[in-house]
Design an enzyme around this catalytic site. Structure first.
Site, short mmCIF file in Angstrom:
data_model
loop_
_atom_site.label_atom_id
_atom_site.label_comp_id
_atom_site.label_asym_id
_atom_site.label_seq_id
_atom_site.Cartn_x
_atom_site.Cartn_y
_atom_site.Cartn_z
N CYS A 183 0.83 -1.22 0.00
CA CYS A 183 0.00 0.00 0.00
C CYS A 183 0.86 1.26 0.00
O CYS A 183 0.35 2.37 -0.14
CB CYS A 183 -0.93 0.02 1.21
SG CYS A 183 -2.21 -1.23 1.10
N TYR A 231 -3.15 4.56 5.60
CA TYR A 231 -2.30 3.38 5.84
C TYR A 231 -1.00 3.39 5.04
O TYR A 231 0.09 3.16 5.57
CB TYR A 231 -3.14 2.13 5.50
CG TYR A 231 -2.45 0.82 5.69
CD1 TYR A 231 -2.14 0.34 6.96
CD2 TYR A 231 -2.13 0.01 4.60
CE1 TYR A 231 -1.54 -0.89 7.14
CE2 TYR A 231 -1.52 -1.23 4.77
CZ TYR A 231 -1.22 -1.67 6.04
OH TYR A 231 -0.62 -2.89 6.21
#
Ligand code: NAD
Length: 349
Positions: free
Chosen positions: A135, A164
């Site tokens: 991510c 995140y």
């Protein structure tokens, strides 16, 4: 700014009773990592998580389990005291449903690594491992299901997953500077979707493989073979089996060519979510009636791991096939489902 190259000094080999500290060990990957090191014969493992110990997925015999919040500096110093190696895997995280909805919680994990890396350094730890994520990669490169696999340099210019992903990227940077400025050997793996036994399978934090296994098991149990899939099912991902993940963490952390160098740790077997469902149906021996929730969180359109670098440095890449790994995962989730149905205690995500 030009980087001055540090000399890499060879350190002593790990003794079996050297202290290994693992955070997030009440959760999926770190719990399995504690088990892995214990099976390798290490006798001095300190496992830490903020969850009550009764809710951990794994209780590895001989491992010291501590219930402490490592977003607090004082606890990190306590946890790292005497550590030779530190593996920081604690993070407030979950699947797409969690990380799209709770960005503040995800960002606050910055406190964990910030305090842990400092505490490990102060304690004189020889090696520090940090679990980053795919991510962290630039989301603009992931807008097509027929995605080009992501290579390590694709994180910059940065446009990480909101919340995140940015937390991971900045924490990576902390780790890199603790090597460049302070000389502690740090190691950073960017995990691509990890799955397998002893992880979250219900409750909202679970990822696609576990969620689909549970929905199929539940459907069979309740004689309702309808399944709701998030998105149109064409989004693609690769999924790494847990055994490959823990082995990869060990190999990366003990490779001096990888100091302060983020590296992909993931499978390069790309599948669509629809294919993932078909594989799980085959294991379960059923056909589900699929419907699609186009408003549900689904993340980027496609993501795969380019394993050129890991193959070059470690002469290895995660190799467990999805068919094999899913069969193990399905079996484990089914056992947990049945245990819970009987009112027995199961691990909580
Ligand atoms: P998990 O949620 O199962 O485990 C994380 C654990 O950290 C949890 O048990 C949680 O209670 C603990 N934790 C959270 N905040 C804490 C705190 N302040 N103090 C102490 N413990 C705390 O997640 P996981 O799948 O095992 O992930 C482990 C690491 O790998 C995380 O850093 C995650 O971001 C990273 N990662 C995982 C995946 C994946 O597919 N599972 C993918 C990419 C990156």
């Amino acid at each position: 700014m030009k980087e001055t190259k540090r000399n890499v000094e060879k350190d002593a080999p790990m003794k079996k009773n050297d202290l290994i500290v693992i955070t997030g060990a009440g959760g999926f990957i770190a719990g399995n990592l504690a088990l892995y090191f214990s099976k390798k014969g290490f006798t001095n493992i300190r496992a830490v998580d903020k969850k009550p110990i009764s809710e951990w997925y794994l209780h590895v015999p001989g491992v010291q389990n501590l219930c402490l919040d490592v977003s607090e500096a004082g606890n990190c110093h306590r946890v790292c005291e005497g550590a030779v190696e530190v593996y920081n895997l604690a993070a407030d995280m979950g699947g797409m449903g969690f990380i799209e909805r709770f960005r503040v919680e995800c960002l606050r994990s910055i406190l964990i690594n910030t305090h842990m890396v400092e505490a490990a350094y102060k304690a004189g730890a020889r090696r520090y491992f940090y679990s980053s994520s795919a991510c962290a990669y630039n989301t603009l490169l992931q807008q097509d299901p027929n995605v080009r696999a992501l290579k390590e340099s694709d994180a910059y210019p940065a446009m990480a997953e909101r919340g995140y992903g940015w937390e991971k990227l900045v924490s990576e940077m902390f780790c890199q500077e603790y090597w460049h400025e302070r000389g502690m050997k740090t190691f950073i793996a960017r995990f691509h979707n990890v799955y397998g036994p002893h992880g979250t399978w219900d409750g909202g934090r679970e990822k696609a493989p576990a969620a689909i296994c549970r929905k199929v098991i539940e459907g069979i149990d309740k004689k309702d073979l309808n399944i709701m899939i998030w998105g149109n099912g064409d989004q693609t991902r690769s999924f790494m089996y847990i055994d490959d993940c823990v082995k990869g963490i060990d190999m990366i952390t003990h490779c001096d060519d990888l100091i302060a160098t983020p590296i992909n740790l993931g499978s390069s077997e790309l599948v669509s979510i629809n294919t993932l469902v078909s594989k799980i149906e085959k294991i379960a021996g059923v056909k589900m009636k699929r419907s699609y929730d186009l408003a549900a969180p689904q993340g980027v359109a496609g993501r795969n791991s380019d394993n050129t670098f890991i193959k070059k440095v470690l002469k290895w890449e995660p190799g467990t096939t999805l068919d094999k790994g899913l069969a193990e995962t399905y079996k484990w989730i089914k056992s947990q489902y049945e245990k819970r149905k009987k009112g027995e205690r199961v691990g909580i995500g």
